[in-house]
Design an enzyme around this catalytic site. Sequence first.
Site, PDB file in Angstrom:
ATOM      1  N   GLY A   1     -48.898 -13.239  13.986  1.00  0.00           N
ATOM      2  CA  GLY A   1     -48.600 -14.558  13.403  1.00  0.00           C
ATOM      3  C   GLY A   1     -47.436 -14.476  12.443  1.00  0.00           C
ATOM      4  CG  ASN A   2     -45.032 -17.487  11.615  1.00  0.00           C
ATOM      5  OD1 ASN A   2     -45.282 -18.381  10.829  1.00  0.00           O
ATOM      6  ND2 ASN A   2     -44.903 -17.705  12.926  1.00  0.00           N
ATOM      7  CE1 TYR A   3     -46.943 -12.835   5.283  1.00  0.00           C
ATOM      8  CE2 TYR A   3     -44.664 -12.503   5.957  1.00  0.00           C
ATOM      9  CZ  TYR A   3     -45.875 -11.989   5.557  1.00  0.00           C
ATOM     10  OH  TYR A   3     -46.027 -10.642   5.422  1.00  0.00           O
TER      11      TYR A   3
END
Length: 400
Positions: free
Chosen positions: A208-210
């Site tokens: 995933g990412n932030y």
Amino acid sequence: MLKGKKIVLGITGSIAAYKAAYLTRLLLKKGAEVQVVITPAGKEFITPVTLSALTGKPVVSGFFTANDGTWHSHVDLGLWADAMVIAPATASTIGKMANGIADNMLVTTYLSMKAPVFIAPAMDLDMYAHPSTQRNLDLLRSFGNLIIEPATGFLASKLEGKGRMEEPDEIVNQLEAFFSKENKLSKKKIVITAGPTYEKLDPVRYIGNYSSGKMGFALAEACASRGAEVILITGPVGLSVNHPVIKRIDVESADEMYEEAIRSFRDVDGAILCAAVADYKPALFSENKIKRKTGERLSVELVPNPDIAAALGKMKKKGQVIAGFALETNDEEKNALNKLERKNLDFIVLNSMNDAGAGFRTDTNKITILFPDNSKKVFPLKSKTTVADDIVDEMENLLM
Ligand code: PMT
């Protein structure tokens, strides 16, 4: 712009409360209907008699009237108003609003408010600059409230600095500017992507990412408050939507976001693609949890995800407008312009990881909007709510 608008004017215990009488008069002169809600401390600075004489309505202060027990409904006020303006707003009231401390009629009305809320802080310069006040104001901004920045000048404390409540004329200007935008996008339908995507590796792990979704959700609220019908396709985020016309579709992976975006795009006027979509996903999904094998390396093969922006760019019909985002770490403008062209976008919003306060998770962003003719608009660091307004202004220009 303010003719016929119903305004709840919240007044708190600050010396600037004397300006509330003039603000009330200005609002009435513009054709607005004003209902004053005042805190107990506010009444120490300006009398309810003055305010009710101006508005022609009893001033609301307690939860009920002591002599006859008449109940004052904060819920009804929340439904009645087209806007709530808290001027002056003290550090104490700002703190209570930010933290939901509903111990007076003004804060309960605020918590029940369905309409946009404008807050005009008034306090001493050190109180205003204190991290606690600034954190509370940031929280209120993140709820979508609009802060009318205090002016710099002489303060009641005889000190000089930032903390003076903005002048009533300027508060009215800001309200008029807000309402002038209202309904500009009525009859328009906009799809917005927001948040991250999660690409599953096994039943317990993902890539995933932030992205927090804050920028995309602010865009959805900005479009909805201008009268657009909004479809918000969002990856996994911990946010909720406030505006009733926003249709929210929750997805997890880029494939799911792609399906929903393609389905929605056919009958919308515009798209704003703010999601941080994973460009790659694991080639294989392991049905069972991947086990650790001591000393051994683990490689994960990745395959490309569909490019949602590029697919919509190919589908785009005359009259449809697509805005994309570019989140860059280097060669920012060059990379953004490349994406703008490759994905057939009408404009692209560049934010750089090199700018403090910009990008993932923050309540602020710093953007440059780039156009196909190589022109650009550079904006300073602003709250994501205000940045969303700047982006929606561009969308609106192209859709007119
Ligand atoms: O959510 P926040 O915490 O508020 O953070 C906001 C943000 C940083 C996520 C936002 O401002 C932002 O920059 N979003 C785009 C992030 C990104 O993935 O940019 P990109 O340069 O990789 O992608 C370019 C464009 O193509 C974007 O419009 C993206 O949505 C789109 N894209 C990318 C890959 C893909 N497979 N499909 C896409 O549609």
